[in-house]
Design a protein around this motif. Structure first.
Motif, mmCIF file in Angstrom:
data_model
loop_
_atom_site.group_PDB
_atom_site.id
_atom_site.type_symbol
_atom_site.label_atom_id
_atom_site.label_comp_id
_atom_site.label_asym_id
_atom_site.label_seq_id
_atom_site.Cartn_x
_atom_site.Cartn_y
_atom_site.Cartn_z
ATOM 1 N N LEU A 53 0.807 -1.211 0.000
ATOM 2 C CA LEU A 53 0.000 0.000 0.000
ATOM 3 C C LEU A 53 0.846 1.270 0.000
ATOM 4 C CD1 LEU A 53 -2.958 -1.035 2.303
ATOM 5 C CD2 LEU A 53 -2.838 -0.961 -0.188
ATOM 6 N N SER A 54 2.169 1.115 -0.042
ATOM 7 C CA SER A 54 3.030 2.269 -0.248
ATOM 8 C C SER A 54 2.721 2.928 -1.593
ATOM 9 C CB SER A 54 4.506 1.859 -0.197
ATOM 10 O OG SER A 54 4.815 0.950 -1.245
ATOM 11 N N THR A 55 2.231 2.127 -2.552
ATOM 12 C CA THR A 55 1.879 2.700 -3.856
ATOM 13 C C THR A 55 0.691 3.639 -3.739
ATOM 14 O OG1 THR A 55 0.481 0.768 -4.372
ATOM 15 C CG2 THR A 55 2.778 0.708 -5.106
ATOM 16 N N LEU A 56 -0.271 3.298 -2.881
ATOM 17 C CA LEU A 56 -1.408 4.187 -2.652
ATOM 18 C C LEU A 56 -0.958 5.449 -1.928
ATOM 19 C CD1 LEU A 56 -4.434 4.783 -2.780
ATOM 20 C CD2 LEU A 56 -4.679 3.534 -0.614
ATOM 21 N N SER A 57 -0.106 5.270 -0.922
ATOM 22 C CA SER A 57 0.434 6.415 -0.195
ATOM 23 C C SER A 57 1.140 7.382 -1.143
ATOM 24 C CB SER A 57 1.416 5.930 0.876
ATOM 25 O OG SER A 57 2.098 7.003 1.483
ATOM 26 N N ASP A 58 1.988 6.849 -2.016
ATOM 27 C CA ASP A 58 2.732 7.694 -2.953
ATOM 28 C C ASP A 58 1.792 8.456 -3.886
ATOM 29 O OD1 ASP A 58 5.067 6.735 -1.838
ATOM 30 O OD2 ASP A 58 5.483 5.309 -3.457
ATOM 31 N N LEU A 59 0.730 7.792 -4.325
ATOM 32 C CA LEU A 59 -0.212 8.418 -5.252
ATOM 33 C C LEU A 59 -0.960 9.575 -4.579
ATOM 34 C CD1 LEU A 59 -0.734 7.679 -8.210
ATOM 35 C CD2 LEU A 59 -2.761 6.413 -7.463
ATOM 36 N N ILE A 60 -1.365 9.370 -3.327
ATOM 37 C CA ILE A 60 -2.054 10.432 -2.580
ATOM 38 C C ILE A 60 -1.137 11.633 -2.404
ATOM 39 C CG2 ILE A 60 -3.000 11.061 -0.322
ATOM 40 C CD1 ILE A 60 -4.016 8.137 -0.123
ATOM 41 N N LEU A 61 0.115 11.384 -1.997
ATOM 42 C CA LEU A 61 1.054 12.476 -1.765
ATOM 43 C C LEU A 61 1.368 13.233 -3.054
ATOM 44 C CD1 LEU A 61 3.542 10.699 0.661
ATOM 45 C CD2 LEU A 61 1.778 12.360 1.259
ATOM 46 N N LYS A 62 1.411 12.519 -4.153
ATOM 47 C CA LYS A 62 1.741 13.139 -5.438
ATOM 48 C C LYS A 62 0.583 13.961 -5.995
ATOM 49 C CE LYS A 62 3.276 11.977 -10.132
ATOM 50 N NZ LYS A 62 3.667 10.866 -11.051
ATOM 51 N N GLN A 63 -0.633 13.463 -5.858
ATOM 52 C CA GLN A 63 -1.769 14.072 -6.549
ATOM 53 C C GLN A 63 -2.606 15.017 -5.687
ATOM 54 O OE1 GLN A 63 -4.169 11.506 -8.978
ATOM 55 N NE2 GLN A 63 -2.445 10.267 -9.637
ATOM 56 N N ILE A 64 -2.440 14.951 -4.363
ATOM 57 C CA ILE A 64 -3.218 15.831 -3.485
ATOM 58 C C ILE A 64 -2.236 16.639 -2.633
ATOM 59 C CG2 ILE A 64 -5.050 15.977 -1.764
ATOM 60 C CD1 ILE A 64 -6.054 13.276 -2.702
ATOM 61 N N PRO A 65 -1.908 17.858 -3.056
ATOM 62 C CA PRO A 65 -0.891 18.673 -2.386
ATOM 63 C C PRO A 65 -1.201 18.898 -0.901
ATOM 64 C CG PRO A 65 -1.490 19.635 -4.501
ATOM 65 C CD PRO A 65 -2.479 18.531 -4.245
ATOM 66 N N GLY A 66 -0.145 18.920 -0.101
ATOM 67 C CA GLY A 66 -0.290 19.204 1.318
ATOM 68 C C GLY A 66 -0.758 18.019 2.141
ATOM 69 N N SER A 67 -0.765 16.836 1.558
ATOM 70 C CA SER A 67 -1.255 15.651 2.261
ATOM 71 C C SER A 67 -0.161 14.986 3.085
ATOM 72 C CB SER A 67 -1.819 14.639 1.259
ATOM 73 O OG SER A 67 -2.943 15.153 0.600
ATOM 74 N N THR A 68 -0.580 14.185 4.043
ATOM 75 C CA THR A 68 0.328 13.340 4.820
ATOM 76 C C THR A 68 -0.262 11.944 4.891
ATOM 77 O OG1 THR A 68 -0.745 13.976 6.897
ATOM 78 C CG2 THR A 68 1.192 15.248 6.231
ATOM 79 N N THR A 69 0.593 10.943 5.076
ATOM 80 C CA THR A 69 0.123 9.562 5.189
ATOM 81 C C THR A 69 0.880 8.864 6.316
ATOM 82 O OG1 THR A 69 1.744 8.646 3.632
ATOM 83 C CG2 THR A 69 -0.335 9.440 2.693
ATOM 84 N N ILE A 70 0.266 7.817 6.840
ATOM 85 C CA ILE A 70 0.919 7.000 7.854
ATOM 86 C C ILE A 70 0.389 5.576 7.742
ATOM 87 C CG2 ILE A 70 -0.820 7.533 9.629
ATOM 88 C CD1 ILE A 70 1.470 7.413 11.696
ATOM 89 N N GLY A 71 1.263 4.606 7.953
ATOM 90 C CA GLY A 71 0.839 3.209 8.014
ATOM 91 C C GLY A 71 0.397 2.869 9.422
ATOM 92 N N LEU A 72 -0.802 2.333 9.565
ATOM 93 C CA LEU A 72 -1.300 1.981 10.901
ATOM 94 C C LEU A 72 -0.414 0.883 11.500
ATOM 95 C CD1 LEU A 72 -3.818 2.602 12.769
ATOM 96 C CD2 LEU A 72 -4.701 0.407 11.963
#
Length: 239
Positions: A53-72
């Motif tokens: 799911l790092s691929t989903l994290s990368d996509l969110i960070l790339k396409q939605i500016p100002g976002s953050t992600t974390i793995g539970l």
């Protein structure tokens, strides 16, 4: 593009999430996301807290500016026996709820939007044999813009939030645990997508006998769809 409103994305993908310890996610005010905050929960097995799911994290960070992600950080390796799995389902669902609640407290000026998530943390448990978890308070239905599951074992055919080509929902007898009270999900229905394709033994069908390829194909097939769904939720809020 996006204002200072924080939109939380729960990412609780996959069937059964497991955890034996508790955590919380308090952040300082200057760490509050300006786009979306994605809490991503991977499926069972070895590796780190994001894994594929790092691929989903990368996509969110790339396409939605100002976002953050974390793995539970649940105990995704703790799958040694059925009792351990049941405890981890309960603890994992509670952990996700705690993460959302703590993030809200940390960012009181923000609205939390959205999720890619494990269904039990949102709807509570109503599967036979599962330990009790109460649904997330309905208060959050005005905050969560996106709630996603990939190959969820609690899948029930015919629900308005279902996505994919599965119409059966029979799966493996030892794994499929359909939700008995889907009405508990309805406060969040407009924000939910539960992806299930034919051939996924966790949510749909044992066949074809191809190593459960459908279950392992969601990230390539649907990650962009998930991000588009998040963007649609953001657009509704920002009108």
């Amino acid at each position: 593009m996006y204002d200072a409103t924080v939109k939380i994305i729960w990412a609780l993908l996959a069937a059964t999430l497991m955890l034996t310890q508790t955590h919380a996610q308090s952040v300082s005010e200057n760490e509050c996301a300006m786009g979306v905050h994605a809490i991503i929960a991977r499926g069972q097995g070895g590796g780190d807290d994001l894994n594929v799911l790092s691929t989903l994290s990368d996509l969110i960070l790339k396409q939605i500016p100002g976002s953050t992600t974390i793995g539970l950080p649940y105990d995704h390796k703790n799958v040694l026996n059925d009792t351990a799995k049941l405890h981890t389902v309960q603890d994992g669902a509670v952990l996700m709820q705690q993460y959302v609640q703590e993030y809200v407290k940390s960012c009181p000026q923000t609205m939390i939007m959205g999720a890619v998530l494990m269904m039990d943390s949102l709807c509570g448990t109503s599967e036979i044999g599962f330990f009790f978890v109460a649904p997330l308070a309905q208060f959050y239905n005005s905050i969560i813009i996106t709630a996603i599951a990939y190959g969820d074992i609690t899948y029930v055919p015919g629900m308005p939030w279902n996505v994919g080509n599965c119409t059966l929902g029979i799966g493996r007898v030892d794994q499929l645990l359909p939700r008995m009270n889907s009405a508990l999900c309805r406060p969040f229905a407009s924000s939910m997508h539960s992806y299930c394709d034919y051939g996924d033994a966790q949510c749909c069908s044992l066949y074809p006998e191809d190593g459960n390829a459908a279950h392992h194909g969601y990230v390539l097939k649907y990650n962009q769809d998930v991000v588009n769904f998040i963007k649609q939720g953001l657009a509704r809020i920002e009108r």
